[in-house]
Design an enzyme around this catalytic site. Sequence first.
Site, PDB file in Angstrom:
ATOM      1  N   SER A  39      39.428  36.324  34.963  1.00 36.22           N
ATOM      2  CA  SER A  39      39.300  34.965  34.413  1.00 36.22           C
ATOM      3  C   SER A  39      39.228  34.917  32.693  1.00 36.22           C
ATOM      4  CB  SER A  39      37.875  33.425  34.812  1.00 36.22           C
ATOM      5  OG  SER A  39      38.161  32.672  34.683  1.00 36.22           O
TER       6      SER A  39
ATOM      7  N   ASP B  26      43.668  29.809  43.904  1.00 39.64           N
ATOM      8  CA  ASP B  26      42.975  29.108  42.967  1.00 39.64           C
ATOM      9  C   ASP B  26      43.960  27.746  41.819  1.00 39.64           C
ATOM     10  OD1 ASP B  26      41.958  29.557  40.469  1.00 39.64           O
ATOM     11  OD2 ASP B  26      42.824  32.066  39.665  1.00 39.64           O
TER      12      ASP B  26
ATOM     13  N   HIS C 244      39.565  30.773  42.519  1.00 42.29           N
ATOM     14  CA  HIS C 244      40.156  32.002  41.778  1.00 42.29           C
ATOM     15  C   HIS C 244      39.099  32.832  42.059  1.00 42.29           C
ATOM     16  CE1 HIS C 244      39.490  32.422  37.774  1.00 42.29           C
ATOM     17  NE2 HIS C 244      38.731  31.527  36.936  1.00 42.29           N
TER      18      HIS C 244
END
Length: 862
Positions: free
Chosen positions: A715, A806, A838
């Site tokens: 991320s 995601d 995610h």
Amino acid sequence: MATAVVASLAAASAPRLLPLTNLRVGCRWALQQRKRCFELARQWSSASRFLFPERRVELREGKKERSLLVVAMDQVTSGKARSPSADDHTEPSSDAESELLHSLYAIPSIDKAWAIPSCQGGAGFDVVVAMSQVNLPANAKRTFLSTVYIPETSSATITDYHWSPFPFEISGASLIVPSPSGAKVLIIRNPKDSTSPTNLEIWGPGQLLREIFVASSVHGSVYGDGWFEGVSWSQNEESIAYVAEEPVVSRPVFGQSASTPGQNSNATLEAGNWKGQGDWVEDWGESYSGKRRPVLFVANVSTGAVQAVEGISRDISAGQVVWAPQPASPDGPQSLVFVGWSSYAENFSTPRKLGMKYCFNRPCHLYHVEAPVPDREPSDAPREATNLTEGVSSAFSPRFSPDGKKLVFLSAEAAVKSGAHNATNSLHLIDWPTDLIRIGEKPQVKDIVNVVQHAEEGAFPGLYCYNLVANPWLDDGSTLLLSSAWRSQQVILSIDVESGNVSRVSSSDSLASWNLLGLQNSCIVATVSSPIQPSSLHLGHSASVGSPLKGGKEWKWSAINVPSLKFASKIESVMQSMKYELLQVSPPKADPLKSLSVGSGQPFEAIFVSPTGSIRPLTEEPRIESIPPLVVVLHGGPHSVSQTSFSRNAAFLSMLGFNLLHVNYRGSLGFGEEALQSLLGNVGRQDVDDVLAALDLVIGNGMADPARVAVLGGSHGGFLATHLIGQAPDRFATGIARNPVCNVSSMVGITDIPDWCYVEAFGKDGLSNYSEAPSVKDLSVLYQISPIAHISNVKVPTLFLLGAQDRRVPVSNGFQYVQALRARGQEVKVIVFPEDVHAIDRPQSDFESFLNIGVWLKRFIQ
Ligand SMILES: *[C@@H]1O[C@H](CO)[C@@H](O)[C@H](O)[C@H]1NC(C)=O
Ligand SMILES: *[C@@H]1O[C@H](CO)[C@@H](O)[C@H](O)[C@H]1NC(C)=O
Ligand SMILES: *[C@@H]1O[C@H](CO)[C@@H](O)[C@H](O)[C@H]1NC(C)=O
Ligand SMILES: *[C@@H]1O[C@H](CO)[C@@H](O)[C@H](O)[C@H]1NC(C)=O
Ligand SMILES: *[C@@H]1O[C@H](CO)[C@@H](O)[C@H](O)[C@H]1NC(C)=O
Ligand SMILES: *[C@@H]1O[C@H](CO)[C@@H](O)[C@H](O)[C@H]1NC(C)=O
Ligand SMILES: *[C@@H]1O[C@H](CO)[C@@H](O)[C@H](O)[C@H]1NC(C)=O
């Protein structure tokens, strides 16, 4: 499986034959020196296979590229090896790594614990511990319960506890919620599909008391997401309030015999008819795909009747419900307090729902509403829920004090106001008069713990807590306990809600992380873990029993060993030699023209974990080759934190022989509000420089070999990993990114949190300049701060792990970067997990990710 080291080669010149001995030498050499491997392979013969004692080498030609496979011979002959096939690029796994990872997966985790008064009375009590183990073949988790009896004790350490002989698996349960007295437990089983009922089981001490089947026309799945989630037993344990998905909206029916499309939506389909889709319903984004609005319900335990709570606007998503104290008069109406989130994102002036998961900057308020009486006809004009916290832009985790006179709650107002997805929290209180707050009355909100802007060394850095335990109170009724991030540690704090005094309850001698699970008789049930020690159960009580428990008291801690908790002996012995320490890193010199806040100039931290036991060279200068290779590990967020707690995946990398450096760059939680806010508007620069400063520090200390460093992150951590290999291309031998943010100008149009792109790129202006239709000028700024702007500098091989479902950082973001690297002839390995969101945390996906990360790191930096 064989260790298949695959090197992809750009189309090369015609190979020529080499003598076998040269090849053998070359091959060993190739294994050690990846770069040379390319050149070597380019010269190799057209013969596609060589065999010699230790290694088998294959040169394979695909359409566009050649692959060189070097297979460890001992594993080939052991019979376990699969002979590599043409599409073998994705199988660089090995028995040893896989076995190690399997044994780490076998370690149970302690998820929850409930401290329950003993049925014998007295100060003794039971602790029911919910633990889980991953079931890899089933791609699921096994949850099991075990109970330990803690006898009444006057001595400071508890040794005389008894565990039940073995745990019991609870399968198919979505939520397990014991009643306050411990005499009952509610087990909720959510439906497998949208037409099946939800099952609520209420168990008494010896039997099932009642089983309630709630039809899908009443509500869907009960929320167990840890955020909207809330299940509350009333004080008399006769009613249960909870949060569930509203029923399915009926879809229109079309076709010949559907007289009026959209009307008879309920009817069974007749021949020639079909269901349409109906209107799009907005959901809460990442991890809430297709989830319907959370709504409140009350169940009558003795009759099994269920009733929706009335008086809540359709615009509000309701959650975290608790019962308000029993009214003074026995037949006064019962009431509930809950958290409501408006669908309209007020702080960003947009009518949409912005993604909720991991985002604490969504405005929310506490509401007070009359509880319905199941089975009684709902009134025609239900009274509207009252907004209890109009003056505060965020209020959640409501908890009443044991005497019912105080309602405390957490607030993320600093996040709502700045737009940052997480910031420093505050704690507030509403006095709740004994003569009962009437629904409709607007109480005064008092501050207990305010946002800390910056703290002196060793002082309380501010509240970073997102959830209070069901009963957070000590027996004095005015001291509240919670777990909070304190720099790189998680600690347990006690807060006197009258004075607002905060003190640290968990031991300040240890660097480990502590997590509060529950309380009983002023005795604390907690878990303790560290990077080198999986979670263990601890019990704490005041050293001076009986004295009033005010801030600053000494607490004594006893380990409650779970008898069944045994790890593979190999793991145990490796863990014993591991060490970790916290490093203080000074922020790099900033632009002297910029006015800096005090907090942004204070040191941040990095956690250094070493598998070998010697963190620093003790005697003579170490040979640089003898230092384990280093993996820089970066958390996401960016407003999140790497803590000194146990992580199976990090432990796996340590046990493979890597030093780990978890950098809590400025912007991380736990370091005060000013340091956190300093990152907004500076991502891709300040955070990148902070990571490099931490790396310089360990290299300067002789703790890392600059030639063998890798960077790994997911991320925002993946944003940093890809930035670092572009901005500092000579510092890293490889980069590994999980669902990375690579091109913010593309992300802004497709993510569930476009507000994140604005706030992180533009800082405070991001909140006011937020737009659902970004201008070309904005897009160009978003592009400038993105890793993709530095792609032409990238020269090292990279590994990408992407989750196709995601919605936070849609998979196209990573793919665009990958394709750009491939087009530049760079070596890239990509694994896509079609079902993952995610977090990529489904057990099999997590396993495959970290196995590949381990093997990849061994290939490039060991
Ligand atoms: C549950 O239902 C029974 C039967 O209608 C009623 O007597 C009782 O008061 C109800 N309990 C609550 C808490 O509403
Ligand atoms: C739809 O079904 C429910 C339950 O089966 C029933 O109560 C309701 O009357 C039906 N509505 C229509 C419009 O047929
Ligand atoms: C509750 O009060 C806040 C602050 O005034 C406001 O923004 C919010 O819309 C209110 N909620 C409702 C449902 O009116
Ligand atoms: C709160 O802490 C301060 C400073 O440590 C102390 O002087 C004060 O007595 C404390 N108040 C209470 C009520 O414990
Ligand atoms: C906010 O903090 C929580 C708790 O540390 C964390 O799980 C979450 O990922 C953070 N969210 C962001 C966007 O940083
Ligand atoms: C980044 O995203 C923007 C906006 O979608 C797009 O125009 C651009 O081509 C992307 N950059 C690269 C290098 O892929
Ligand atoms: C935000 O908007 C204001 C006014 O439109 C403008 O002056 C400012 O430059 C914008 N800020 C950014 C970072 O684009």
